[in-house]
Design an enzyme around this catalytic site. Structure first.
Site, short mmCIF file in Angstrom:
data_model
loop_
_atom_site.label_atom_id
_atom_site.label_comp_id
_atom_site.label_asym_id
_atom_site.label_seq_id
_atom_site.Cartn_x
_atom_site.Cartn_y
_atom_site.Cartn_z
CB CYS A 55 -39.01 -25.81 -19.93
SG CYS A 55 -40.36 -24.68 -19.51
CG HIS A 102 -34.18 -34.24 -33.22
ND1 HIS A 102 -33.84 -34.94 -32.07
CD2 HIS A 102 -34.36 -32.94 -32.83
CE1 HIS A 102 -33.81 -34.11 -31.05
NE2 HIS A 102 -34.12 -32.90 -31.48
#
Length: 433
Positions: A55, A102
Protein backbone atom coordinates in the site's frame (compact mmCIF):
# COMPACT_ATOMS: atom_id res chain seq x y z
CA UNK A 1 28.04 -7.45 -8.77
CA UNK A 2 25.73 -4.65 -7.65
CA UNK A 3 22.64 -4.91 -5.44
CA UNK A 4 20.05 -2.23 -6.22
CA UNK A 5 16.98 -0.92 -4.44
CA UNK A 6 14.97 1.37 -6.70
CA UNK A 7 11.64 2.58 -5.39
CA UNK A 8 9.34 5.08 -3.81
CA UNK A 9 7.22 5.12 -0.68
CA UNK A 10 4.93 7.24 1.47
CA UNK A 11 7.83 9.51 2.47
CA UNK A 12 8.88 10.34 -1.09
CA UNK A 13 5.61 10.46 -3.03
CA UNK A 14 1.92 11.20 -2.69
CA UNK A 15 -0.75 8.57 -2.96
CA UNK A 16 -1.71 9.54 -6.52
CA UNK A 17 1.82 8.64 -7.69
CA UNK A 18 2.06 5.41 -5.70
CA UNK A 19 -1.30 4.08 -6.77
CA UNK A 20 -0.52 4.33 -10.48
CA UNK A 21 2.64 2.27 -9.92
CA UNK A 22 1.20 -0.33 -7.53
CA UNK A 23 1.33 -3.89 -8.87
CA UNK A 24 -1.78 -6.02 -9.01
CA UNK A 25 -1.03 -9.76 -8.57
CA UNK A 26 -1.59 -10.29 -12.29
CA UNK A 27 0.76 -7.50 -13.34
CA UNK A 28 3.39 -8.60 -10.81
CA UNK A 29 3.37 -12.12 -12.24
CA UNK A 30 3.56 -10.73 -15.78
CA UNK A 31 6.55 -8.53 -14.88
CA UNK A 32 8.45 -11.38 -13.23
CA UNK A 33 7.57 -13.82 -16.02
CA UNK A 34 8.95 -11.34 -18.55
CA UNK A 35 12.35 -11.48 -16.86
CA UNK A 36 12.21 -15.03 -15.56
CA UNK A 37 12.49 -16.55 -19.01
CA UNK A 38 15.72 -14.62 -19.58
CA UNK A 39 14.82 -13.81 -23.16
CA UNK A 40 14.11 -10.08 -22.98
CA UNK A 41 17.09 -8.36 -24.63
CA UNK A 42 15.98 -4.92 -23.41
CA UNK A 43 16.50 -5.93 -19.79
CA UNK A 44 19.14 -8.64 -20.09
CA UNK A 45 21.42 -6.75 -17.68
CA UNK A 46 19.00 -7.51 -14.82
CA UNK A 47 20.44 -10.76 -13.46
CA UNK A 48 18.09 -11.10 -10.46
CA UNK A 49 14.98 -9.22 -9.42
CA UNK A 50 12.39 -9.12 -6.62
CA UNK A 51 9.47 -6.66 -6.68
CA UNK A 52 7.95 -5.51 -3.39
CA UNK A 53 4.61 -3.71 -3.88
CA UNK A 54 2.46 -2.73 -0.90
CA UNK A 55 0.00 0.00 0.00
CA UNK A 56 2.79 2.40 0.82
CA UNK A 57 5.73 1.38 -1.37
CA UNK A 58 6.86 0.03 -4.71
CA UNK A 59 10.44 -1.23 -4.59
CA UNK A 60 12.52 -3.15 -7.10
CA UNK A 61 15.49 -5.11 -5.77
CA UNK A 62 17.85 -6.13 -8.56
CA UNK A 63 21.32 -7.52 -9.18
CA UNK A 64 23.48 -6.46 -12.13
CA UNK A 65 27.14 -6.13 -13.06
CA UNK A 66 26.95 -2.31 -13.00
CA UNK A 67 24.58 0.36 -11.63
CA UNK A 68 21.38 0.22 -13.72
CA UNK A 69 18.93 2.53 -11.96
CA UNK A 70 17.86 4.21 -15.21
CA UNK A 71 17.15 0.79 -16.71
CA UNK A 72 15.02 -0.13 -13.68
CA UNK A 73 13.09 3.12 -14.09
CA UNK A 74 12.45 2.24 -17.73
CA UNK A 75 11.36 -1.25 -16.73
CA UNK A 76 8.88 0.09 -14.17
CA UNK A 77 7.61 2.64 -16.69
CA UNK A 78 7.01 0.03 -19.38
CA UNK A 79 5.37 -2.51 -17.07
CA UNK A 80 2.99 0.03 -15.54
CA UNK A 81 2.52 2.20 -18.66
CA UNK A 82 3.49 5.30 -16.69
CA UNK A 83 6.01 7.83 -18.10
CA UNK A 84 9.27 7.95 -16.13
CA UNK A 85 8.81 11.70 -15.70
CA UNK A 86 5.75 11.06 -13.51
CA UNK A 87 7.71 9.31 -10.77
CA UNK A 88 11.42 9.91 -11.42
CA UNK A 89 11.76 12.72 -8.88
CA UNK A 90 9.98 10.66 -6.20
CA UNK A 91 12.32 7.66 -6.22
CA UNK A 92 15.27 6.62 -4.09
CA UNK A 93 18.26 4.76 -5.47
CA UNK A 94 20.20 2.63 -3.01
CA UNK A 95 23.23 0.52 -3.89
CA UNK A 96 24.86 -2.44 -2.16
CA UNK A 97 25.11 -1.97 1.64
CA UNK A 98 22.52 0.83 1.63
CA UNK A 99 20.09 -1.37 -0.31
CA UNK A 100 20.68 -4.27 2.08
CA UNK A 101 20.13 -2.15 5.18
CA UNK A 102 17.00 -0.58 3.69
CA UNK A 103 15.37 -3.97 3.06
CA UNK A 104 16.18 -5.11 6.60
CA UNK A 105 14.62 -1.92 7.98
CA UNK A 106 11.54 -2.47 5.79
CA UNK A 107 11.20 -6.06 6.98
CA UNK A 108 11.57 -4.95 10.61
CA UNK A 109 8.79 -2.37 10.20
CA UNK A 110 10.99 0.70 10.67
CA UNK A 111 10.09 2.14 7.26
CA UNK A 112 6.31 1.65 7.55
CA UNK A 113 3.69 4.37 7.96
CA UNK A 114 2.82 2.73 11.27
CA UNK A 115 6.07 1.93 13.06
CA UNK A 116 6.57 -1.81 13.54
CA UNK A 117 3.41 -2.89 11.74
CA UNK A 118 3.48 -6.67 11.30
CA UNK A 119 1.90 -6.96 7.85
CA UNK A 120 5.04 -5.84 6.02
CA UNK A 121 6.95 -8.98 7.01
CA UNK A 122 4.36 -11.14 5.27
CA UNK A 123 4.48 -8.86 2.24
CA UNK A 124 8.28 -9.17 2.02
CA UNK A 125 7.88 -12.95 2.24
CA UNK A 126 5.25 -12.93 -0.51
CA UNK A 127 7.47 -10.79 -2.77
CA UNK A 128 10.33 -13.26 -2.38
CA UNK A 129 8.02 -16.25 -2.95
CA UNK A 130 6.73 -14.70 -6.18
CA UNK A 131 10.28 -14.16 -7.42
CA UNK A 132 11.18 -17.75 -6.61
CA UNK A 133 8.18 -19.05 -8.54
CA UNK A 134 9.37 -17.17 -11.61
CA UNK A 135 13.06 -17.98 -11.11
CA UNK A 136 14.08 -14.33 -10.88
CA UNK A 137 15.74 -14.58 -7.47
CA UNK A 138 19.21 -16.11 -7.62
CA UNK A 139 21.94 -16.72 -5.08
CA UNK A 140 22.37 -13.09 -4.01
CA UNK A 141 18.74 -11.96 -3.64
CA UNK A 142 17.59 -15.30 -2.25
CA UNK A 143 20.10 -15.06 0.58
CA UNK A 144 19.27 -11.36 1.01
CA UNK A 145 15.52 -11.89 1.38
CA UNK A 146 15.97 -14.94 3.59
CA UNK A 147 18.18 -12.83 5.86
CA UNK A 148 15.68 -9.94 5.81
CA UNK A 149 12.79 -12.24 6.72
CA UNK A 150 14.85 -13.80 9.51
CA UNK A 151 15.69 -10.32 10.80
CA UNK A 152 12.03 -9.27 10.73
CA UNK A 153 11.05 -12.31 12.78
CA UNK A 154 13.89 -11.82 15.23
CA UNK A 155 12.94 -8.17 15.74
CA UNK A 156 9.36 -9.10 16.57
CA UNK A 157 10.47 -11.87 18.93
CA UNK A 158 13.24 -10.04 20.76
CA UNK A 159 11.72 -6.55 20.99
CA UNK A 160 8.30 -4.98 21.61
CA UNK A 161 8.24 -3.03 18.35
CA UNK A 162 4.97 -4.71 17.29
CA UNK A 163 3.35 -5.24 20.69
CA UNK A 164 1.39 -2.00 20.82
CA UNK A 165 -1.44 -2.46 18.21
CA UNK A 166 -1.01 0.18 15.52
CA UNK A 167 -1.57 -1.31 12.06
CA UNK A 168 -3.08 0.83 9.32
CA UNK A 169 -6.40 -0.91 9.89
CA UNK A 170 -6.36 -0.43 13.66
CA UNK A 171 -5.33 3.21 13.28
CA UNK A 172 -8.21 3.62 10.83
CA UNK A 173 -10.60 2.19 13.38
CA UNK A 174 -9.17 4.51 16.06
CA UNK A 175 -9.85 7.47 13.79
CA UNK A 176 -13.36 6.24 13.09
CA UNK A 177 -14.03 5.78 16.79
CA UNK A 178 -13.01 9.36 17.40
CA UNK A 179 -15.25 10.61 14.61
CA UNK A 180 -18.43 8.50 14.85
CA UNK A 181 -20.71 8.91 17.85
CA UNK A 182 -22.29 5.72 19.21
CA UNK A 183 -20.04 3.53 17.04
CA UNK A 184 -21.29 0.36 18.77
CA UNK A 185 -24.76 0.79 17.28
CA UNK A 186 -23.65 2.11 13.88
CA UNK A 187 -23.89 0.05 10.71
CA UNK A 188 -20.39 -0.64 9.35
CA UNK A 189 -19.72 -1.79 5.80
CA UNK A 190 -16.42 -3.53 4.98
CA UNK A 191 -15.60 -3.71 1.25
CA UNK A 192 -12.91 -6.33 0.65
CA UNK A 193 -12.02 -9.53 2.49
CA UNK A 194 -8.23 -9.54 2.69
CA UNK A 195 -5.84 -9.18 5.61
CA UNK A 196 -6.45 -5.45 6.07
CA UNK A 197 -10.20 -6.07 6.19
CA UNK A 198 -9.69 -8.85 8.73
CA UNK A 199 -7.75 -6.55 11.05
CA UNK A 200 -10.36 -3.82 10.67
CA UNK A 201 -13.21 -6.21 11.51
CA UNK A 202 -11.32 -7.55 14.52
CA UNK A 203 -10.65 -4.01 15.80
CA UNK A 204 -14.29 -3.03 15.33
CA UNK A 205 -15.55 -6.10 17.17
CA UNK A 206 -13.24 -5.31 20.07
CA UNK A 207 -14.88 -1.88 20.24
CA UNK A 208 -18.31 -3.46 20.52
CA UNK A 209 -19.56 -2.93 16.96
CA UNK A 210 -22.29 -5.46 16.29
CA UNK A 211 -23.78 -4.48 12.94
CA UNK A 212 -21.17 -5.47 10.34
CA UNK A 213 -21.56 -6.29 6.66
CA UNK A 214 -18.75 -7.63 4.46
CA UNK A 215 -18.89 -7.15 0.70
CA UNK A 216 -16.47 -8.77 -1.69
CA UNK A 217 -16.33 -9.59 -5.40
CA UNK A 218 -15.92 -13.24 -4.44
CA UNK A 219 -18.84 -14.04 -2.14
CA UNK A 220 -17.17 -17.13 -0.68
CA UNK A 221 -14.30 -15.02 0.69
CA UNK A 222 -16.75 -12.54 2.16
CA UNK A 223 -18.52 -15.42 3.88
CA UNK A 224 -15.27 -16.78 5.32
CA UNK A 225 -14.48 -13.45 6.93
CA UNK A 226 -18.06 -12.83 8.04
CA UNK A 227 -18.39 -16.24 9.67
CA UNK A 228 -15.26 -15.71 11.76
CA UNK A 229 -16.67 -12.49 13.20
CA UNK A 230 -20.44 -13.09 13.10
CA UNK A 231 -21.03 -10.54 10.36
CA UNK A 232 -23.27 -10.50 7.30
CA UNK A 233 -21.74 -11.39 3.92
CA UNK A 234 -22.98 -10.09 0.58
CA UNK A 235 -21.70 -9.97 -2.99
CA UNK A 236 -20.32 -6.72 -4.36
CA UNK A 237 -23.43 -6.30 -6.51
CA UNK A 238 -25.30 -5.32 -3.33
CA UNK A 239 -23.11 -2.24 -2.87
CA UNK A 240 -25.69 0.46 -3.75
CA UNK A 241 -28.34 -1.00 -1.44
CA UNK A 242 -25.99 -1.45 1.53
CA UNK A 243 -24.39 1.99 1.18
CA UNK A 244 -27.66 3.70 1.94
CA UNK A 245 -27.79 1.91 5.31
CA UNK A 246 -24.12 2.37 6.25
CA UNK A 247 -22.78 4.89 8.76
CA UNK A 248 -19.18 3.77 8.31
CA UNK A 249 -17.55 2.36 5.15
CA UNK A 250 -14.07 0.81 5.15
CA UNK A 251 -12.63 -0.26 1.80
CA UNK A 252 -9.50 -2.34 1.28
CA UNK A 253 -9.81 -4.20 -2.02
CA UNK A 254 -6.99 -4.88 -4.46
CA UNK A 255 -9.02 -3.72 -7.43
CA UNK A 256 -7.14 -1.71 -10.09
CA UNK A 257 -10.12 0.63 -10.53
CA UNK A 258 -12.61 2.60 -8.44
CA UNK A 259 -15.17 0.50 -6.56
CA UNK A 260 -17.24 3.28 -4.99
CA UNK A 261 -17.87 6.28 -7.22
CA UNK A 262 -19.13 9.75 -6.40
CA UNK A 263 -22.62 8.93 -7.66
CA UNK A 264 -22.86 5.81 -5.46
CA UNK A 265 -22.37 7.85 -2.30
CA UNK A 266 -24.46 10.78 -3.56
CA UNK A 267 -27.42 8.42 -4.13
CA UNK A 268 -26.90 6.80 -0.72
CA UNK A 269 -26.84 10.17 1.04
CA UNK A 270 -29.96 11.31 -0.79
CA UNK A 271 -31.81 8.53 1.03
CA UNK A 272 -30.39 9.58 4.43
CA UNK A 273 -29.53 13.31 4.23
CA UNK A 274 -29.40 13.88 7.99
CA UNK A 275 -27.21 10.89 8.86
CA UNK A 276 -23.47 11.45 8.36
CA UNK A 277 -21.27 8.86 6.67
CA UNK A 278 -17.58 8.23 7.37
CA UNK A 279 -15.66 6.57 4.53
CA UNK A 280 -12.20 5.12 5.22
CA UNK A 281 -10.38 4.16 2.01
CA UNK A 282 -7.26 2.16 2.94
CA UNK A 283 -6.74 0.64 -0.51
CA UNK A 284 -4.00 1.28 -3.09
CA UNK A 285 -5.07 2.08 -5.76
CA UNK A 286 -7.91 3.94 -4.05
CA UNK A 287 -11.34 2.33 -4.03
CA UNK A 288 -13.36 5.53 -3.54
CA UNK A 289 -13.62 8.43 -5.95
CA UNK A 290 -11.88 11.42 -4.39
CA UNK A 291 -14.71 13.86 -5.17
CA UNK A 292 -17.02 11.94 -2.80
CA UNK A 293 -15.48 14.07 -0.05
CA UNK A 294 -17.40 17.06 -1.46
CA UNK A 295 -20.80 15.50 -0.72
CA UNK A 296 -22.47 17.10 2.33
CA UNK A 297 -22.29 15.05 5.54
CA UNK A 298 -19.59 12.75 4.10
CA UNK A 299 -16.12 12.49 5.62
CA UNK A 300 -13.60 10.69 3.40
CA UNK A 301 -10.22 9.54 4.74
CA UNK A 302 -7.45 7.81 2.78
CA UNK A 303 -3.97 6.43 3.51
CA UNK A 304 -2.32 9.81 3.34
CA UNK A 305 -4.84 11.11 5.89
CA UNK A 306 -3.94 8.24 8.22
CA UNK A 307 -0.23 8.94 7.83
CA UNK A 308 -0.77 12.56 8.87
CA UNK A 309 -2.92 11.60 11.90
CA UNK A 310 -0.74 9.02 13.60
CA UNK A 311 -0.59 10.07 17.22
CA UNK A 312 1.54 9.60 20.31
CA UNK A 313 0.32 6.03 20.82
CA UNK A 314 3.35 4.99 18.78
CA UNK A 315 5.72 6.30 21.45
CA UNK A 316 6.04 2.84 23.02
CA UNK A 317 7.10 1.40 19.71
CA UNK A 318 9.50 4.25 19.05
CA UNK A 319 11.26 3.42 22.32
CA UNK A 320 12.15 0.02 20.86
CA UNK A 321 13.86 1.46 17.77
CA UNK A 322 17.43 1.42 19.21
CA UNK A 323 17.09 -2.28 20.05
CA UNK A 324 15.71 -3.01 16.59
CA UNK A 325 18.50 -1.07 14.91
CA UNK A 326 21.11 -3.03 16.89
CA UNK A 327 19.65 -6.30 15.57
CA UNK A 328 19.58 -4.91 12.03
CA UNK A 329 23.19 -3.75 12.25
CA UNK A 330 24.28 -7.21 13.32
CA UNK A 331 22.33 -9.01 10.60
CA UNK A 332 23.41 -6.57 7.87
CA UNK A 333 27.05 -7.18 8.84
CA UNK A 334 26.48 -10.93 8.64
CA UNK A 335 24.95 -10.67 5.18
CA UNK A 336 27.69 -8.37 3.87
CA UNK A 337 30.27 -10.81 5.22
CA UNK A 338 28.52 -13.56 3.27
CA UNK A 339 28.63 -11.39 0.13
CA UNK A 340 32.34 -10.82 0.51
CA UNK A 341 32.97 -14.58 0.54
CA UNK A 342 31.29 -14.85 -2.84
CA UNK A 343 34.25 -12.97 -4.32
CA UNK A 344 36.93 -14.88 -2.40
CA UNK A 345 35.59 -18.41 -2.81
CA UNK A 346 35.96 -18.46 -6.63
CA UNK A 347 39.54 -17.22 -6.19
CA UNK A 348 40.27 -20.01 -3.69
CA UNK A 349 38.77 -22.55 -6.08
CA UNK A 350 40.86 -21.21 -8.96
CA UNK A 351 44.06 -21.33 -6.90
CA UNK A 352 43.31 -24.91 -5.92
CA UNK A 353 42.50 -25.80 -9.53
CA UNK A 354 45.83 -24.38 -10.70
CA UNK A 355 47.79 -26.13 -7.96
CA UNK A 356 46.13 -29.48 -8.61
CA UNK A 357 46.68 -29.14 -12.34
CA UNK A 358 50.40 -28.60 -11.73
CA UNK A 359 50.46 -31.50 -9.26
CA UNK A 360 48.75 -33.81 -11.75
CA UNK A 361 51.12 -32.84 -14.59
CA UNK A 362 54.24 -33.36 -12.48
CA UNK A 363 52.93 -36.61 -11.05
CA UNK A 364 52.26 -38.02 -14.52
CA UNK A 365 55.78 -37.02 -15.69
CA UNK A 366 57.26 -38.85 -12.71
CA UNK A 367 55.14 -41.96 -13.26
CA UNK A 368 56.13 -42.12 -16.92
CA UNK A 369 59.77 -42.26 -15.79
CA UNK A 370 58.98 -45.12 -13.40
CA UNK A 371 56.99 -47.61 -15.52
CA UNK A 372 57.60 -50.52 -13.14
CA UNK A 373 56.03 -48.80 -10.18
CA UNK A 374 53.21 -50.83 -8.57
CA UNK A 375 49.65 -49.56 -8.41
CA UNK A 376 49.95 -49.38 -4.65
CA UNK A 377 52.97 -47.09 -4.80
CA UNK A 378 51.29 -44.96 -7.48
CA UNK A 379 48.39 -44.45 -5.08
CA UNK A 380 50.82 -43.52 -2.32
CA UNK A 381 52.45 -40.93 -4.58
CA UNK A 382 49.08 -39.54 -5.56
CA UNK A 383 48.05 -39.23 -1.90
CA UNK A 384 51.40 -37.70 -0.99
CA UNK A 385 51.23 -35.00 -3.67
CA UNK A 386 47.62 -34.16 -2.81
CA UNK A 387 48.59 -33.80 0.85
CA UNK A 388 51.52 -31.50 -0.02
CA UNK A 389 49.27 -29.22 -2.11
CA UNK A 390 46.62 -29.13 0.60
CA UNK A 391 49.11 -28.20 3.30
CA UNK A 392 50.84 -25.54 1.19
CA UNK A 393 47.46 -23.89 0.41
CA UNK A 394 46.02 -24.30 3.90
CA UNK A 395 47.27 -21.02 5.42
CA UNK A 396 46.62 -18.88 2.30
CA UNK A 397 43.08 -20.28 2.16
CA UNK A 398 42.47 -19.46 5.82
CA UNK A 399 43.84 -15.94 5.36
CA UNK A 400 41.64 -15.31 2.32
CA UNK A 401 38.53 -16.56 4.11
CA UNK A 402 39.28 -14.37 7.14
CA UNK A 403 39.94 -11.36 4.91
CA UNK A 404 36.61 -11.90 3.15
CA UNK A 405 34.75 -10.42 6.09
CA UNK A 406 37.06 -7.44 6.57
CA UNK A 407 37.33 -3.97 5.07
CA UNK A 408 40.39 -5.19 3.14
CA UNK A 409 38.51 -7.94 1.30
CA UNK A 410 38.80 -6.29 -2.12
CA UNK A 411 42.53 -5.63 -1.66
CA UNK A 412 43.19 -9.22 -0.63
CA UNK A 413 41.19 -10.49 -3.60
CA UNK A 414 43.14 -8.28 -6.02
CA UNK A 415 46.50 -9.34 -4.57
CA UNK A 416 45.54 -13.02 -4.78
CA UNK A 417 44.46 -12.60 -8.40
CA UNK A 418 47.75 -10.92 -9.23
CA UNK A 419 49.94 -13.48 -7.45
CA UNK A 420 48.27 -16.44 -9.07
CA UNK A 421 47.63 -14.89 -12.48
CA UNK A 422 43.84 -14.99 -12.23
CA UNK A 423 42.11 -12.80 -14.80
CA UNK A 424 40.94 -9.58 -13.07
CA UNK A 425 37.93 -9.36 -15.40
CA UNK A 426 36.90 -12.96 -14.95
CA UNK A 427 33.30 -12.94 -13.64
CA UNK A 428 32.68 -14.41 -10.23
CA UNK A 429 29.46 -15.55 -8.60
CA UNK A 430 28.97 -13.00 -5.98
CA UNK A 431 30.55 -9.99 -4.44
CA UNK A 432 28.56 -6.79 -4.60
CA UNK A 433 31.33 -4.20 -4.82
Amino acid sequence: MKIHCFGLNHTTSLLNVRECLAFTPHRLNAALARLGCGQDPDFSEILEIVILSTCNRVEIYAVANRPIFDLLATFLSEIQSVPVEVFKENTYRLLNAEAVEHLFRVSAGLESVVLGEPQILGQVTDAYSAARRHNTSGKILSRLFQAAIFTGKKVRTDTRISHNPASISSVAVNLIAGTVHELETSHVLIVGAGEMAEIAVESLRKRGVRNLTVLNRTLSKAKELAERWEAQALALESLRDVLAKSDVVITSTGAPHLIIKHDHIREAMAARPDRPMVVMDIAVPRDVEESAADIPNVQLFDLDTLASRLDESLALRAAEVPSVEAIIEEEVAAYLAYLSTLDVIPIIKEIRRQANAIREDELQKTLRQMPDLSNELEQHLDTLTRSIVTKILHQPTIRLREAAGSDSAVDYANVARGLFGIDQNKPTNGQAT
